[in-house]
Design an enzyme around this catalytic site. Sequence first.
Site, PDB file in Angstrom:
ATOM      1  CD  GLU A  97      -3.017  -1.055   2.130  1.00  0.00           C
ATOM      2  OE1 GLU A  97      -3.595   0.337   2.117  1.00  0.00           O
ATOM      3  OE2 GLU A  97      -3.561  -1.897   2.683  1.00  0.00           O
ATOM      4  CB  CYS A 110       2.984   7.719   3.245  1.00  0.00           C
ATOM      5  SG  CYS A 110       2.892   6.484   4.714  1.00  0.00           S
ATOM      6  CB  CYS A 117       3.645  -4.467   9.955  1.00  0.00           C
ATOM      7  SG  CYS A 117       5.005  -4.203  11.101  1.00  0.00           S
ATOM      8  CB  CYS A 121       1.381  -1.388  16.672  1.00  0.00           C
ATOM      9  SG  CYS A 121       3.085  -1.072  16.627  1.00  0.00           S
ATOM     10  CB  CYS A 124      -1.473  -0.647  13.600  1.00  0.00           C
ATOM     11  SG  CYS A 124      -0.671  -0.723  11.969  1.00  0.00           S
ATOM     12  CB  CYS A 349      -1.309   7.070  10.897  1.00  0.00           C
ATOM     13  SG  CYS A 349      -0.214   8.217  10.103  1.00  0.00           S
TER      14      CYS A 349
HETATM   15  S1  SF4 Z   1       2.198   0.868  13.461  1.00  0.00           S
HETATM   16 FE1  SF4 Z   1       1.308  -0.978  12.212  1.00  0.00          FE
HETATM   17  S2  SF4 Z   1       2.778  -0.992  10.614  1.00  0.00           S
HETATM   18 FE2  SF4 Z   1       3.739   0.205  12.164  1.00  0.00          FE
HETATM   19  S3  SF4 Z   1       5.170  -1.121  13.137  1.00  0.00           S
HETATM   20 FE3  SF4 Z   1       3.359  -1.174  14.391  1.00  0.00          FE
HETATM   21  S4  SF4 Z   1       2.097  -2.934  13.456  1.00  0.00           S
HETATM   22 FE4  SF4 Z   1       3.760  -2.257  12.034  1.00  0.00          FE
END
Ligand code: SF4
Length: 368
Positions: A97, A110, A117, A121, A124, A349
């Site tokens: 993306e 971006c 990932c 987090c 996210c 974000c």
């Molecule tokens: S915010 Fe999302 S994309 Fe960024 S490091 Fe954490 S899990 Fe990975």
Amino acid sequence: MSEKNNEKIHAPGLTREELEQIVSDLGEPKYRAAQIFEALQKCRLDDITEITNLPKPLREKLAEKLSTKNLTVESRYVSEDGTRRFLMKTADNFPVETVFIPTENRDTICFSSQSGCPLQCDFCLTARLGLLRNLTAGEIVEQIIIVLNDVYGAGAETPHGTNLVGMGAGEPFLNFENLLKALSIMSDERGLHIVPNRVTVSTAGVIPKIYELAKKEKRPQLAVSLSAADDELRNKLMPINKRWKIADLMEACKEFEKTLRRGEKFTFEYVMLGGVNDTDEHARQLANLLNRHGLEKVKVNLIPHNPAEQLDYHPPDHEQVERFKEILASKGVSAYIRRPRGRDIYAACGQLAAKTTPNLIQIENPNG
Ligand code: SF4
């Protein structure tokens, strides 16, 4: 995944020096490499047979050896604020993306450094995908070429400068070598010419790479995603904290700060989650943390959480975000509130998760 795909080498991931080697292996003079590099990177051509300043037989030989496209745009969404979100696929079918964010005087792209990932987090959406794979340097560069061509057309000059932020899907510091190679290719003055100080890379706190970056002379700007000033809360929000604690992260940041040049700053990002990390007490804790570690050349970007239906968090009150900022300022910490862009197309974000959004206007499928 290497820069090779179907036995062809992915040309956007080649430095000028690597292209020189390829043309010399074909018995061609060195200046041909510069011509090819300029055509692919500066003019952003995606078809080798269109490099008309090369003799046709050479173009044919190169087309057998090099590929220009590893990414395909699957869909593209345009926000009411002009932000464009691109859902792409790698040649081996992994999602990528990229988001284009225009402002009056500059464009910001971006980009993603990984497909998915590995970090978890909690706020996210990308985290839900897990790590699919690292992107190659060429796939990082190609995202920028695709976006600029979509907005301005291949071969066209861009009207103003392009800034890059490595804040899309993935943890860039877990794909460090490919990231640095991509940035080095893009900084070449005969190519895209996006110099390192126009690039900001955000890490969730991969401490060894912060030390490594501190030693580099040519390097992007650093942003560290913090989102909590105490270990207990950060362990929950950003589990990477169980491996690298806040005190160690601050020490690494302090070392990095020592290497900043005059006038340079680096950034802490703080995703504000309503009722979770946005109280007055959290603001005081954050300011005390930065002051206790003597971090002076820093600014804090406050990022009000972007809603996503699959996540249990909600955005903070607008007044509380302002208050948070004032408390930081009263303790000598400069903070800025990031205006959300592209929320309506899930481009903001923490919202990137290869979500195809049927209820949104998909303005075009460029491949379809
Ligand atoms: S915010 Fe999302 S994309 Fe960024 S490091 Fe954490 S899990 Fe990975």
